[in-house]
Scaffold this motif. Sequence first.
Motif, PDB file in Angstrom:
ATOM      1  N   ILE A 131       0.866  -1.186   0.000  1.00  0.00           N
ATOM      2  CA  ILE A 131       0.000   0.000   0.000  1.00  0.00           C
ATOM      3  C   ILE A 131       0.897   1.229   0.000  1.00  0.00           C
ATOM      4  O   ILE A 131       1.795   1.350   0.832  1.00  0.00           O
ATOM      5  N   VAL A 132       0.660   2.117  -0.949  1.00  0.00           N
ATOM      6  CA  VAL A 132       1.362   3.398  -0.997  1.00  0.00           C
ATOM      7  C   VAL A 132       0.377   4.471  -0.545  1.00  0.00           C
ATOM      8  O   VAL A 132      -0.723   4.573  -1.077  1.00  0.00           O
ATOM      9  N   PHE A 147      -4.983  -0.869  -7.471  1.00  0.00           N
ATOM     10  CA  PHE A 147      -6.319  -0.368  -7.127  1.00  0.00           C
ATOM     11  C   PHE A 147      -6.119   0.909  -6.309  1.00  0.00           C
ATOM     12  O   PHE A 147      -5.364   0.915  -5.332  1.00  0.00           O
ATOM     13  N   GLY A 148      -6.798   1.975  -6.697  1.00  0.00           N
ATOM     14  CA  GLY A 148      -6.626   3.239  -5.992  1.00  0.00           C
ATOM     15  C   GLY A 148      -7.919   3.782  -5.425  1.00  0.00           C
ATOM     16  O   GLY A 148      -9.014   3.469  -5.895  1.00  0.00           O
ATOM     17  N   THR A 149      -7.783   4.614  -4.390  1.00  0.00           N
ATOM     18  CA  THR A 149      -8.942   5.334  -3.857  1.00  0.00           C
ATOM     19  C   THR A 149      -9.040   6.719  -4.481  1.00  0.00           C
ATOM     20  O   THR A 149     -10.042   7.406  -4.312  1.00  0.00           O
ATOM     21  N   GLY A 150      -7.986   7.143  -5.203  1.00  0.00           N
ATOM     22  CA  GLY A 150      -7.974   8.466  -5.814  1.00  0.00           C
ATOM     23  C   GLY A 150      -7.706   8.395  -7.293  1.00  0.00           C
ATOM     24  O   GLY A 150      -7.609   7.316  -7.885  1.00  0.00           O
ATOM     25  N   ASP A 163      -4.677   9.598  -0.293  1.00  0.00           N
ATOM     26  CA  ASP A 163      -5.264   8.462  -0.994  1.00  0.00           C
ATOM     27  C   ASP A 163      -4.388   7.233  -0.798  1.00  0.00           C
ATOM     28  O   ASP A 163      -3.229   7.336  -0.367  1.00  0.00           O
ATOM     29  N   LEU A 164      -4.953   6.081  -1.140  1.00  0.00           N
ATOM     30  CA  LEU A 164      -4.235   4.817  -1.031  1.00  0.00           C
ATOM     31  C   LEU A 164      -4.086   4.176  -2.395  1.00  0.00           C
ATOM     32  O   LEU A 164      -5.042   4.129  -3.175  1.00  0.00           O
ATOM     33  N   SER A 165      -2.882   3.703  -2.684  1.00  0.00           N
ATOM     34  CA  SER A 165      -2.596   2.934  -3.894  1.00  0.00           C
ATOM     35  C   SER A 165      -2.202   1.520  -3.467  1.00  0.00           C
ATOM     36  O   SER A 165      -1.206   1.333  -2.768  1.00  0.00           O
ATOM     37  N   TYR A 194     -11.658  -2.959   3.861  1.00  0.00           N
ATOM     38  CA  TYR A 194     -11.738  -2.699   2.426  1.00  0.00           C
ATOM     39  C   TYR A 194     -11.200  -1.300   2.141  1.00  0.00           C
ATOM     40  O   TYR A 194     -11.351  -0.380   2.959  1.00  0.00           O
ATOM     41  N   ILE A 195     -10.608  -1.135   0.948  1.00  0.00           N
ATOM     42  CA  ILE A 195     -10.409   0.199   0.393  1.00  0.00           C
ATOM     43  C   ILE A 195     -11.315   0.303  -0.830  1.00  0.00           C
ATOM     44  O   ILE A 195     -11.668  -0.711  -1.435  1.00  0.00           O
ATOM     45  N   SER A 196     -11.680   1.536  -1.190  1.00  0.00           N
ATOM     46  CA  SER A 196     -12.671   1.673  -2.250  1.00  0.00           C
ATOM     47  C   SER A 196     -12.514   2.994  -2.985  1.00  0.00           C
ATOM     48  O   SER A 196     -11.932   3.957  -2.459  1.00  0.00           O
TER      49      SER A 196
END
Length: 732
Positions: A359-360, A472-475, A487-489, A629-631
């Motif tokens: 996770i970045v 998968f990104g949140t941003g 944000d999370l990558s 979860y991230i979304s």
Amino acid sequence: MASNPETAALNAANDGSGANALSAEQRYFNRELSWLAFNDRVLEEANNTAYPLLERLRFLSISGSNLDEFMMIRVAGLAGQVRSGVTQTSIDGQTPRQQVAAVTARVRELESKQQEALARLHPLLETEGIHIAGEDRIGDEAEKWLREYFINHIMPVITPQALDPGHPFPFVANGGIGALFNVRRNSDGSQLVEMVLIPAALPRFVRIPSEAADDEAIYVAIERVVCRYGKLIFPGFTVQGDGVFRVLRDSDIEIEEEAEDLVRLFRSAIQRRRRGQVIMLEIDESFDPEAEELLRDKLALEQALVTTTEGMLGISGLDEVVGEDRPDLKFTSYSPRYPERVLEHDGDAFAAIRGKDIIVHHPYESFEVVVDFLRQAAADPKVVSIKQTLYRAGNQPTLINALIEAAEAGKSVTAVVELKARFDEEQNLKWAGELERAGVQVIYGFIDMKTHAKVSMVVREEEGVFRTYCHFGTGNYHPVTARIYTDLSYFTANPALGRDAAKLFNFVTGYVEPQSMEYLAISPLTLYDRIIADIDHEITMARAGKPAAIWAKMNSITEQTIIDKLYEASQAGVEIMLVVRGICCLRPGVPGLSDNIIVKSIIGRFLEHSRIYAFANGETMPSDMAKVYISSADMMERNLHRRVESLVPITNPTVHAQVLDQVLLANLIDVQQSWLLDGETGDYERIADQDSLERGGFNCHEYFMTNPSLSGRGEALKDSGVPKLTLRKQTL
């Protein structure tokens, strides 16, 4: 907690039996008023004395830009409903007409507070040698320079236009600023009204050079410069009066579902946006009443808000002053870290991801790792295909160039370009054209749904078999916002998630609905059901006497059935803590309805943007057993039912710990930047008072700026002693 006449209804709800008897207004906050409360919090940061001076001015500018967009989109939509006779009520039971009235009153309050904030900042800025609209500071040298500037740089591009029956009324573009002049012809004494529109190409402020201004920074608003030299615009006339105004128009785009050519449709729709219905007219306090009536008539302002401003029109334009080269008046510069895990593999992103999920955390960790992932894929001869969603990519071509390089290298490249990304439509059309010319297969997705999921998928041949790497990104894939949005990558080579990602792309490109997904949930098919099922599971746990909790972080929550399900969970004893940056229609802390729900909002140096959902799953939070979860999706109707979104379960232990025990928990225990929502009034109150803001207290942004992430730190930083966070409820 409730006041009359609501007390009886809320008391009846205390035993649970009366919860459903509450009115819509008692159960929910209005979406539009909740958004205005968010922008009020942004504006309050302009009064935060713990911030450097130009950063306070930046927050004031942001609040102005936010309010402009709100007027052009949300208020314009409500006004359109009023014109069309729509009477359907909002979640809190208000008709469009009632909402327009409530919103209009609140907007006037907010605009007044913006001017008050600017008035407070003026003397502080002047102490630092920065003068805004500082016409009173203009000495002889500055006057000479400004006059020459006007003659050489402004006069050639402005066009005075007489307003009389012999001339059609000029078109005023969205966001346009203009000046009206009452003039008298010297030769015969005849009276005229003249309009001068300020071209968008001109700067919002003219900065007088230091050598002409005694080493001070003097900014004069462009409209004041035009009015100052009105006599040069109208030789042979006497200027008897002037006034400035600004126009905002309806800027939403309506899409015809049966449109055959989406690209052509959007090009024409963007043109229509610039000529949309006027939704707001701002005039300065010295504006002539007859000129105001003329504007009202010619601009067709029946449903528009007209405001008189005692200070500056277009507060958003202050971002030009924020650009002043004064690092001493800004936040200390911050350089994001590059994940040590990737560096330990000599920059080989595939090797690092193959070893373990990563996770970045942006902006604390560099967005360059995302770009490098695609650059490496473009140059790697073992990569056979790349699939990429593009919602907002900005105007910097780094990521676009990587996709172009991959296509030119002979790889199969598919880009899902979302044309309906509001205000980015033109830029996305430009990128789509460049990608297609390079041989990229460009897909525009669904006509009636935005593709909002943030997914990259790279297929690589390794030892005779194909391995899929996913991001998968949140941003957004936007290199500029990635420096200021949190944000999370998530990078993974998990085969199941790779198969799910392929199905997601097939759904968007070929409308092939997946029959089953192994891990991933997507809107509008399964994401909503997954969230509902997980809330139901927490209700079951609570009723069985087991630990039950929901922690979530999102930008907005407006979806009624989700809110009702959270109310049900609260009544069952589930402890719910929500970090909601913006709109919140849920009322926390209402007796018998939402006693066990706390809602907070974080406003600070970085804009909170990541979406995280966590469910206790029968164990005390935080725990290794929690579902996390991230979304890309907020809990809004559009995200759950009218967009393509992704919900990604986090199962890798290190990544799980980072998202739950580090990122989400830090947001929950933040004090310095947090506001608590009052479920009765809808007001937000700072958790920390002004004195404690200046003294200190836990600040989640500072924590992430000074501590490496758990999954990206690598062996060299494995024992770096990242402080373990603990939830202390009294901080909320």
